[in-house]
Design a protein around this motif. Structure first.
Motif, PDB file in Angstrom:
ATOM      1  N   MET A   1       0.824  -1.196   0.000  1.00 47.83           N
ATOM      2  CA  MET A   1       0.000   0.000   0.000  1.00 47.83           C
ATOM      3  C   MET A   1       0.869   1.261   0.000  1.00 47.83           C
ATOM      4  O   MET A   1       0.589   2.220  -0.705  1.00 47.83           O
ATOM      5  CB  MET A   1      -0.901  -0.031   1.233  1.00 47.83           C
ATOM      6  CG  MET A   1      -2.006   0.974   1.203  1.00 47.83           C
ATOM      7  SD  MET A   1      -3.103   0.743  -0.177  1.00 47.83           S
ATOM      8  CE  MET A   1      -4.212  -0.473   0.483  1.00 47.83           C
TER       9      MET A   1
ATOM     10  N   ILE B   1      -4.473   0.635  -5.871  1.00 44.84           N
ATOM     11  CA  ILE B   1      -4.756   0.476  -4.437  1.00 44.84           C
ATOM     12  C   ILE B   1      -5.967  -0.433  -4.240  1.00 44.84           C
ATOM     13  O   ILE B   1      -5.992  -1.316  -3.387  1.00 44.84           O
ATOM     14  CB  ILE B   1      -5.006   1.854  -3.798  1.00 44.84           C
ATOM     15  CG1 ILE B   1      -3.740   2.698  -3.854  1.00 44.84           C
ATOM     16  CG2 ILE B   1      -5.463   1.702  -2.358  1.00 44.84           C
ATOM     17  CD1 ILE B   1      -3.918   4.101  -3.357  1.00 44.84           C
ATOM     18  N   PHE B   2      -6.938  -0.220  -5.083  1.00 44.77           N
ATOM     19  CA  PHE B   2      -8.162  -1.004  -5.019  1.00 44.77           C
ATOM     20  C   PHE B   2      -7.863  -2.493  -5.204  1.00 44.77           C
ATOM     21  O   PHE B   2      -8.317  -3.338  -4.434  1.00 44.77           O
ATOM     22  CB  PHE B   2      -9.081  -0.509  -6.134  1.00 44.77           C
ATOM     23  CG  PHE B   2     -10.495  -0.926  -5.973  1.00 44.77           C
ATOM     24  CD1 PHE B   2     -11.226  -0.488  -4.894  1.00 44.77           C
ATOM     25  CD2 PHE B   2     -11.105  -1.730  -6.921  1.00 44.77           C
ATOM     26  CE1 PHE B   2     -12.527  -0.866  -4.753  1.00 44.77           C
ATOM     27  CE2 PHE B   2     -12.403  -2.105  -6.777  1.00 44.77           C
ATOM     28  CZ  PHE B   2     -13.128  -1.679  -5.693  1.00 44.77           C
TER      29      PHE B   2
ATOM     30  N   SER C   1      -3.664   5.119  -9.930  1.00 37.83           N
ATOM     31  CA  SER C   1      -3.244   4.788  -8.562  1.00 37.83           C
ATOM     32  C   SER C   1      -4.391   4.173  -7.779  1.00 37.83           C
ATOM     33  O   SER C   1      -4.210   3.206  -7.043  1.00 37.83           O
ATOM     34  CB  SER C   1      -2.789   6.035  -7.823  1.00 37.83           C
ATOM     35  OG  SER C   1      -1.913   6.758  -8.610  1.00 37.83           O
ATOM     36  N   ILE C   2      -5.579   4.750  -7.957  1.00 36.02           N
ATOM     37  CA  ILE C   2      -6.708   4.238  -7.191  1.00 36.02           C
ATOM     38  C   ILE C   2      -7.013   2.803  -7.593  1.00 36.02           C
ATOM     39  O   ILE C   2      -7.264   1.952  -6.739  1.00 36.02           O
ATOM     40  CB  ILE C   2      -7.918   5.156  -7.385  1.00 36.02           C
ATOM     41  CG1 ILE C   2      -7.660   6.454  -6.641  1.00 36.02           C
ATOM     42  CG2 ILE C   2      -9.173   4.504  -6.866  1.00 36.02           C
ATOM     43  CD1 ILE C   2      -8.560   7.550  -7.025  1.00 36.02           C
TER      44      ILE C   2
ATOM     45  N   MET D   1      -6.117  -3.885  -2.199  1.00 41.04           N
ATOM     46  CA  MET D   1      -6.989  -4.090  -1.052  1.00 41.04           C
ATOM     47  C   MET D   1      -7.829  -5.346  -1.201  1.00 41.04           C
ATOM     48  O   MET D   1      -8.100  -6.045  -0.237  1.00 41.04           O
ATOM     49  CB  MET D   1      -7.908  -2.879  -0.899  1.00 41.04           C
ATOM     50  CG  MET D   1      -7.308  -1.857   0.018  1.00 41.04           C
ATOM     51  SD  MET D   1      -8.083  -0.261  -0.019  1.00 41.04           S
ATOM     52  CE  MET D   1      -9.765  -0.617  -0.042  1.00 41.04           C
ATOM     53  N   LEU D   2      -8.251  -5.604  -2.435  1.00 40.10           N
ATOM     54  CA  LEU D   2      -9.172  -6.713  -2.647  1.00 40.10           C
ATOM     55  C   LEU D   2      -8.497  -8.066  -2.656  1.00 40.10           C
ATOM     56  O   LEU D   2      -9.112  -9.075  -2.384  1.00 40.10           O
ATOM     57  CB  LEU D   2      -9.892  -6.530  -3.979  1.00 40.10           C
ATOM     58  CG  LEU D   2     -11.155  -5.697  -3.914  1.00 40.10           C
ATOM     59  CD1 LEU D   2     -11.735  -5.558  -5.300  1.00 40.10           C
ATOM     60  CD2 LEU D   2     -12.174  -6.330  -3.005  1.00 40.10           C
ATOM     61  N   THR D   3      -7.210  -8.084  -3.010  1.00 40.81           N
ATOM     62  CA  THR D   3      -6.584  -9.387  -3.206  1.00 40.81           C
ATOM     63  C   THR D   3      -5.715  -9.756  -2.018  1.00 40.81           C
ATOM     64  O   THR D   3      -5.360  -8.928  -1.191  1.00 40.81           O
ATOM     65  CB  THR D   3      -5.715  -9.372  -4.478  1.00 40.81           C
ATOM     66  OG1 THR D   3      -4.897  -8.218  -4.428  1.00 40.81           O
ATOM     67  CG2 THR D   3      -6.577  -9.317  -5.704  1.00 40.81           C
TER      68      THR D   3
ATOM     69  N   LEU E   1       1.209   4.317  -2.863  1.00 43.38           N
ATOM     70  CA  LEU E   1       1.095   5.731  -2.510  1.00 43.38           C
ATOM     71  C   LEU E   1       2.317   6.505  -3.009  1.00 43.38           C
ATOM     72  O   LEU E   1       2.190   7.613  -3.548  1.00 43.38           O
ATOM     73  CB  LEU E   1       0.963   5.869  -0.999  1.00 43.38           C
ATOM     74  CG  LEU E   1       0.519   7.236  -0.539  1.00 43.38           C
ATOM     75  CD1 LEU E   1      -0.871   7.536  -1.065  1.00 43.38           C
ATOM     76  CD2 LEU E   1       0.517   7.307   0.972  1.00 43.38           C
TER      77      LEU E   1
END
Lengths: 325, 149, 169, 366
Positions: free
Chosen positions: C31, C73-74, C69-70, C77-79, C35
């Motif tokens: 993460m 990040i997405f 970027s989103i 987060m999901l995996t 960023l």
């Protein structure tokens, strides 16, 4: 260096803070009236100091950071969310003379800077290390990314009509023709819906749906960090209301030649109309479901926005209509 | 689409309607006569029959009696009478069984205190609680008002 | 070389861009890496502004800092990403990739030195959407269309891949 | 290949829309529910066990607290069961009062359901409108029996209070008022596309499943099974009134909504008729001994509470206290189908479905 370069933004910041304070009060009052209640009345005359008291309470609250949170990101997220929210106001012209930066790509600047906020929201949700926050963060990311596309595409019609991305020139274009809400009605509807979704407000308030996700991405936030997220949200209302006023309602342009009312007042009137509409909507609508939300964005709004672009392009060539497009 | 607009119309119409809320802590809430609030106790009337303590579903009433000070009279008079409002559910059964209306309901309902101990009310407190006493205590009898008139 | 505000800004922005990239490679949590990458993208947008290309800068932020970027990040987060904190280890694969990267760098450097730089500056301060539209849809029509077809192919490919994944489930 | 992460989410016991202290252990993949397991017992007070140590009159205030949204039906269940076992005929006037308050309570209960279910799917104002109108019913009850929620109104052999002066007229006015307001609710909700999207085709239960899970009340009727104890096993004086039993066809949330809204209308109609036929004068209590000694035996009565079949089973050994008391609490039975309904749904549907089942945790936990 001009003193206003320093002083202007400071005044603006306080103006925005004042707006946020009274927008929250106004929201509570309006929703109260709609629900046959009176809203806050206790703090100050007519409840005028209610939000001030609430903010003070938030500021003196204990700052709690969950033990398993990613501390750095947890602290960074609210800041990352708020800075773009305030930065977008820089390009908004309130009248012919009251504006900060008159850059050529003003409209696009608004859209692009506001997309950074999503990172803040997403990181806040992830860094809290809370499942509800994570779900809220994911929802908001999915939602805001999806709705940004129809939002940007819906204003293409306006850009084509005005021939500029500069917000001042867009208002000028409306002063000579008609307000874009009339020739660009389809675009206006798409923009209106997409902007409500971007603002995370009912009926698109999934990221912070309290009946499902407790409080969404800011579940773990307290005190001033939580206040920052709230501030971000209401600052965006300020920004979006200004933007919709400029793009579709003619900015500071006075309708029916009522020019004796100063342009700033006209701006505020149109601005307040949108803000009231948001609150009214919140008091009426149930919440849409996530998959329906996505479907609506991609299958409903996106084709409509693209159709609007085609329509604008075609009507621009029709001789007796081209004045309005 | 029109359904949404109709809903918006209804909420807008409601905005102008009179408000239904009370200014509660500023203006006292008037309760109807039959309202079951905190009990009032009249030691004069009590015959120490113990029925109220026996009917109480939560056993929150405790009472003791003593011999009548006047040796010429029979029976007992009340000595202590306590209601524990931590567990009292204001069910009205004690006033229902009381043969002399020594314990009756009042319309006062504000019981909040800062300490649990203060919820333990004794005979003096209950006697002094003599405002807004319920007028109509004869239940389970037909009333003229119940008719269709 | 005289020091102007522009130069200072350029240095700050380029240090941020390179610094973001370095952080991106050295941070341990995925993460944080994402960023740092977003930060690099953002700094590059600043460089574009210095070059008087506000449209490009804004688009850079919109597409890269915002959307790309989103999405990253997405995805993170999901995996599942349990192996995010492996201790660094040396193996033969890394040597090969070092050689590959070095060769690539040499080629790029060679190209840069080979390409002629224009000495006269173009005037780009006068910006309008009309000019932009004209240059894209008239002068560079064919590259633009080719790019869009490429993107469309990528889009369809992604959709097909996602569909197959679902079926296997 | 990338795998999305599965996680266990504890919804409740402190969650805004579990309607009390229900806990759901939900295994989710993204937002899709793989498994859901309700965990109950956070509000267990042991009403049935406590009742074994209480006289029949003393049990009545305890039943108020089971389904605290319709305490009148609970009162009726215990009183009716006791009366049946003792063979008491209660006066007509008391029966009318009981029916009026039970049906009004049904309206009040459905209003709470409507408000909270809509709040679960995000609509805020209907919740306050529902409570505004429910408040009127509570005020009427307050006037009648002195309490707004825990009524303790019925007694074995009748009711505690007669209607106060002018009360019946107020009821009549309220019925008119409520009919007017029903139109408002319909306007606010029925045409709302978002509401229709959220409810149509969500949480479908077939009537076989509903029957095999022992569902009752609107949860059963929305699947198309016409079963209403007021009609099919008439108790009290329900056979004197004309009313319909609304049934659905698909068994989804929308049908539940329509069924309950129509039930409000039917309940208002019963109240209207009961006020019309209200007997002039007469006693409100049958002659019952001061100490209730229930003859040895057992009895089961089932009545139609707003949530479904509320059963009361008394086993008496001839004492003044029941030897064993059992309530068939409809919310408890209706909750059992939740894991089946939730499988494959997402979080947003979870709260909508849970709201649609209409449980009261006081009743589930007993």
């Amino acid at each position: 260096m001009d003193i206003w370069v320093i002083l202007g933004p400071v005044i603006m910041l306080f103006l925005v803070l004042g707006f946020v304070t009274y927008a929250i009060l106004f929201e509570r009052k309006v929703i109260g009236w709609i629900q046959n209640r009176v809203g806050p009345t206790q703090v100050g005359p007519w409840g005028l100091l209610q939000t001030v008291a609430d903010v003070l309470k938030l500021l003196i609250k204990e700052d709690i950071i969950p033990r398993k949170a990613d501390v750095g990101l947890f602290k960074l997220a609210p800041v990352l969310a708020f800075i773009p929210a305030f930065a977008v106001i820089a390009v908004i012209p309130f009248t012919e003379s009251i504006k900060f930066a008159d850059i050529a790509v003003g409209l696009l600047y608004y859209m692009s800077i506001s997309s950074i906020t999503i990172i803040g929201v997403l990181l806040g949700g992830w860094a809290s290390n809370n499942k509800y926050s994570l779900l809220g963060g994911m929802r908001s990311a999915a939602q805001m990314v999806s709705y940004e596309i129809p939002l940007v595409l819906s204003v293409v019609g306006v850009i084509m009509s005005a021939g500029s991305l500069n917000l001042t020139e867009i208002v000028h274009a409306q002063q000579t023709g008609a307000w874009f809400i009339f020739p660009q009605f389809l675009g206006f509807i798409v923009f209106l819906i997409a902007s409500i979704a971007e603002l995370n407000r009912t009926p698109f308030d999934l990221p912070e749906a309290e009946s499902e996700l407790v409080a969404g991405y800011h579940t773990e936030y307290t005190g001033f960090r939580f206040a920052f997220f709230m501030l971000t949200e209401y600052t965006y209302i300020f920004g979006m209301a200004s933007l919709i006023t400029i793009l579709y309602l003619g900015g500071w342009d006075a309708p029916f030649g009522l020019t004796f009312i100063p342009p700033l007042i006209w701006f505020i009137l149109k601005f307040s109309l949108f803000v009231f509409f948001l609150f009214w909507l919140r008091a009426t609508m149930p919440r849409i479901r996530g998959d329906q939300l996505m479907e609506f964005a991609w299958k409903g709004l996106l084709p409509l926005a693209i159709f609007n672009i085609f329509l604008t392009a075609i009507l621009k060539e029709v001789s007796f209509l081209s004045h309005y497009f | 689409m029109f359904g949404l607009l109709k809903g918006l119309g209804i909420t807008l119409k409601n905005m102008a309607k009179p408000k239904v809320t009370y200014k509660y802590p500023h203006e006292p809430l008037k309760m109807p006569d039959r309202f079951r609030g905190i009990q009032h106790f009249d030691p004069e009337k009590c015959i120490v029959c113990n029925q109220c303590a026996r009917i109480c579903p939560t056993d929150c009433i405790s009472l003791t009696g003593k011999k009548h000070p006047d040796p010429g009279k029979k029976g007992k008079i009340i000595d202590t009478y306590d209601i524990n409002f931590e567990i009292c559910i204001l069910c009205d059964l004690c006033t229902e069984v009381c043969p002399t209306e020594a314990i009756i309901m009042t319309n006062n309902f504000e019981l909040a205190t800062y300490s649990r101990d203060q919820l333990f009310k004794n005979i003096d407190w209950l006697h002094e609680n003599d405002q807004n006493i319920r007028q109509d205590n004869v239940s389970m009898k037909p009333k003229p008002g119940g008719s269709k008139a | 070389m005289n020091i102007s505000g522009e130069l200072i800004a350029f240095f700050i922005l380029s240090v941020s861009a390179i610094g973001g990239a370095v952080f991106m490679m050295n941070l341990t949590r995925v993460m944080h890496m994402a960023l740092a990458l977003a930060f690099t993208f953002f700094s590059i947008a600043g460089v574009f502004i210095l070059l008087d290309a506000p449209f490009l800068a804004v688009t850079q932020i919109l597409i890269y800092t915002g959307a790309v970027s989103i999405l990253m990040i997405f995805g993170i987060m999901l995996t599942k990403h349990k192996d995010e904190e492996n201790p660094p280890s040396f193996d033969i694969k890394k040597l090969w990739s070092l050689i590959g990267v070095g060769a690539f760098f040499a080629v790029v450097l060679w190209i840069i030195y080979q390409s002629p730089f224009f000495t006269s500056e173009e005037t780009v301060t006068d910006f309008s959407v009309k000019m932009l539209g004209k240059s894209i849809f008239q002068q560079y029509m064919i590259p633009f269309e080719v790019t869009s077809i490429l993107l469309l192919v990528a889009l369809i490919g992604a959709a097909v891949l996602a569909k197959r994944e679902e079926k296997r489930k | 290949m990338l795998r999305t992460e599965e996680m266990i989410l504890n919804v409740g016991p402190q969650h805004p829309s579990t309607h009390g202290v229900l806990r759901l252990v939900v295994k989710i993949d993204g937002e899709v529910i793989q498994e859901a397991e309700p965990v109950i017992g956070y509000l267990h007070r042991g009403t049935e066990k406590l009742a074994e140590d209480l006289t029949y009159t003393q049990i009545i205030p305890y039943t108020d607290r089971m389904d605290y949204l319709s305490a009148m039906t609970n009162n009726y269940a215990i009183c009716h069961a006791t009366e049946k076992l003792m063979g008491i005929e209660i006066p007509e006037r008391a029966e009318f009062l009981r029916v009026i308050v039970m049906e009004l309570n049904r309206v009040a209960s459905h209003l709470v359901w409507l408000g909270t279910a809509l709040l679960d799917i995000g609509a805020m104002s209907p919740f306050l409108y529902c409570f505004r109108d429910r408040e009127k019913i509570l005020d009427l009850f307050n006037e009648l029996c002195g309490a707004r929620i825990t009524y303790n109104y019925m007694r074995v052999g009748g009711v505690k209070w007669d209607a106060p002066i002018g009360w019946l007229d107020k009821i009549k006015n309220f019925v008119e008022y409520m009919r007017e307001k029903m139109k408002e609710y319909h306007g606010l909700i029925m045409g709302n596309e978002i509401f229709l999207q959220r409810t149509k085709g969500i949480g479908i239960v077939s009537h076989e499943t509903a029957l095999s899970y022992g569902l009752s009340g609107a949860n059963l009727r929305c699947t198309g099974v016409k079963w209403d104890l007021r009609k099919h096993q008439p108790y009290s004086i329900y056979d004197r009134f004309k009313f319909e039993v609304p049934v659905g066809t698909r068994g989804d949330l929308y049908d539940k909504y329509v069924c309950r809204m129509q039930e409000i209308n039917e309940a208002l109609q019963i109240v209207d008729q009961a006020v019309e036929q209200f007997p002039e004068g007469g006693a409100i209590m049958a002659k019952v001994p001061r100490v209730l000694r229930v003859p040895e035996g057992e009895v089961y009565v089932g009545i139609e509470s707003p949530r479904g079949e509320l059963g009361c089973h008394i086993v008496s050994k001839g004492k003044d206290k029941p030897w064993r008391l059992k309530f068939r609490r409809p919310s408890f039975y209706n909750l059992q189908i939740l894991p089946t309904m939730l499988k494959g749904q997402n979080i947003a549907n979870l709260v909508a479905i849970l709201g649609g089942i209409d449980i009261v945790l006081g009743e589930v936990d007993g």
